[in-house]
Scaffold this motif. Structure first.
Motif, PDB file in Angstrom:
ATOM      1  N   ASN A   1       0.822  -1.194   0.000  1.00 60.72           N
ATOM      2  CA  ASN A   1       0.000   0.000   0.000  1.00 60.72           C
ATOM      3  C   ASN A   1       0.860   1.248   0.000  1.00 60.72           C
ATOM      4  O   ASN A   1       0.465   2.274  -0.542  1.00 60.72           O
ATOM      5  N   ARG A   2       2.076   1.133   0.666  1.00 56.18           N
ATOM      6  CA  ARG A   2       2.900   2.342   0.749  1.00 56.18           C
ATOM      7  C   ARG A   2       3.498   2.682  -0.621  1.00 56.18           C
ATOM      8  O   ARG A   2       3.637   3.847  -0.941  1.00 56.18           O
TER       9      ARG A   2
ATOM     10  N   THR B   1       3.894   3.457  -4.354  1.00 53.37           N
ATOM     11  CA  THR B   1       2.999   4.038  -5.347  1.00 53.37           C
ATOM     12  C   THR B   1       2.911   3.090  -6.543  1.00 53.37           C
ATOM     13  O   THR B   1       3.692   2.137  -6.644  1.00 53.37           O
TER      14      THR B   1
ATOM     15  N   GLU C   1       3.702   3.657  -9.496  1.00 55.11           N
ATOM     16  CA  GLU C   1       4.930   3.728 -10.319  1.00 55.11           C
ATOM     17  C   GLU C   1       6.035   2.893  -9.702  1.00 55.11           C
ATOM     18  O   GLU C   1       6.736   2.157 -10.405  1.00 55.11           O
ATOM     19  N   GLU C   2       6.146   3.012  -8.375  1.00 56.59           N
ATOM     20  CA  GLU C   2       7.204   2.263  -7.700  1.00 56.59           C
ATOM     21  C   GLU C   2       6.956   0.774  -7.810  1.00 56.59           C
ATOM     22  O   GLU C   2       7.864  -0.030  -8.036  1.00 56.59           O
ATOM     23  N   ARG C   3       5.691   0.395  -7.712  1.00 60.22           N
ATOM     24  CA  ARG C   3       5.348  -1.013  -7.816  1.00 60.22           C
ATOM     25  C   ARG C   3       5.690  -1.538  -9.208  1.00 60.22           C
ATOM     26  O   ARG C   3       6.256  -2.607  -9.379  1.00 60.22           O
TER      27      ARG C   3
END
Lengths: 220, 196
Positions: A174-175, A177, A179-181
């Protein structure tokens, strides 16, 4: 006979003769043969295509893949370290809280009736005002109590850690974002592809070395 | 003759196959057209002139059965130019006649692929000639017959070749040519309204 005349012009047939006379206008009239083209058998020189050199291409591909792998190898630990540091800091904090809580609960206060409740609640007891005759017994009790405390604290810490990790794992997604995922997934995929390609190249190189007689096999 | 044989004749004429009757090797080797083909392939241009004289009526008749009269001469010339370019590919010089008829048919078909749509001149502009009109009507009637019949009839009635000559040049058997002539003539009479 009609059929004879039709076949080889023997005899006579008025009807066929009439048709012949009518159609004579369309007959071939002697003409000169056509101008013949000058056909020259010019053969274009055979251009031998240069043999494609595969080995340099393979080396270049391997170099690119290695560069990518190194890049990922540098970036990924940094990424992982950051998360690990966060985790360890949280774990330490939770352990401190547990220890503080336990120490607060089990501190001996003179004049107060301190009775140990259960094994899980036993903590370090500071003994004051005991008689000299019970000192060795008290000492061993203290040692035992300390051991128990340590064990309980450790178990508490581990449980807390496990819980913290579970919570962290649940919250981690959940933390991150979107894009990061995505970047993370791409990273994992690239690593998988890179490793498979490197394996392929390695197999090829080893195969080439086997064909050439082991290359530099000796000299160990 | 049965329908199958007629169909076979049509295919023979279309494919330009050799005669089914066995021909001795000596007879095959002595065929004048085979010798001419050899000389042409060797570069003898004079031989090509003789070759042209020998086969021009045949090619003319084949083309006349298909294309408008004004275009026949051009297409005949194209057929021989094409033949000259591709003669080296011919495996059997004795079958050059059948090969040439196939080339003529193919170029006739190609003419229609490339032809631009034309408009016919009005009646008052065209010069009327009774004989020409009658000849045109007869030719149109022959062209409307089936392939095998119209070619054979044109070679016989227009080009003046005998049945044996037609069989010799096109590679058909004498029997096939005879049947084509007989049946073709019968159909032509019916079209022209002539009593049999």
């Amino acid at each position: 006979m009609k059929e004879d005349y039709l076949w080889d012009k023997t005899g006579n047939d008025a009807e066929i003769e009439r048709l012949e006379n009518a159609l004579a206008a369309f007959a071939y009239k002697k003409t000169a043969p056509p101008m013949l083209p000058t056909i020259s058998a010019n053969v274009l020189p055979f251009k031998k295509e240069p043999a494609r050199r595969i080995f340099p291409l393979v080396c270049a591909a391997a170099a690119c893949l290695a560069f990518v792998a190194v890049g990922f190898g540098v970036l990924l630990p940094a990424f992982m370290n950051e998360t690990t540091n966060r985790e360890s800091a949280k774990t330490i904090e939770s352990v401190r809280r547990v220890i503080d809580e336990n120490s607060k609960q089990n501190v001996y206060e003179p004049g107060v009736n301190n009775s140990p409740d259960s094994n899980s609640k036993e903590t370090e007891v500071s003994v004051a005002g005991k008689t000299e005759s019970s000192k060795p017994a008290a000492k061993s009790e203290i040692v035992k109590a300390r051991k128990n405390v340590r064990q309980n604290v450790q178990s508490l810490v581990y449980r807390k850690e496990a819980k913290a990790e579970r919570v962290k794992a649940a919250k981690a997604e959940n933390r991150l974002t979107a894009e990061e995922r995505y970047a993370y997934e791409q990273l994992m995929l690239a690593l998988a592809v890179t490793s498979s390609k490197l394996k392929l190249i390695k197999n090829k190189v080893e195969g080439v070395e086997e064909k050439t007689g082991g290359g530099s096999g000796g000299g160990r | 003759m049965s329908e199958n044989e007629m169909t076979g004749n049509i295919f023979c004429l279309a494919a330009g196959t050799e005669k089914s009757a066995p021909v001795s090797a000596a007879a095959q080797a002595d065929k004048p057209e085979a010798r001419l083909v050899e000389r042409i392939c060797a570069g003898d241009r004079e031989a090509f002139g003789d070759f042209y004289k020998m086969f021009a009526p045949l090619v003319h008749g084949i083309v006349l059965a298909r294309v408008p009269r004004d275009e026949v001469d051009d297409i005949v010339q194209n057929v021989f130019v094409s033949a000259y370019k591709n003669l080296h590919a011919l495996r059997d010089g004795n079958a050059v006649g059948a090969w040439l008829t196939t080339t003529a048919r193919n170029l006739s078909i190609e003419y229609y692929r490339r032809a631009q749509p034309t408009e016919e001149l009005p009646e008052d502009v065209r010069q009327k000639d009774d004989r020409q009109t009658e000849a045109s009507e007869i030719l149109a009637a022959i062209r409307s017959l089936p392939e095998a019949y119209k070619e054979t009839l044109i070679l016989r009635l227009v080009e003046g070749m005998t049945g044996a000559e037609i069989a010799e040049r096109t590679g058909l058997t004498d029997e096939s040519v005879r049947v084509n002539l007989h049946r073709g003539m019968k159909m032509l009479r019916r079209k022209l309204g002539v009593a049999e």
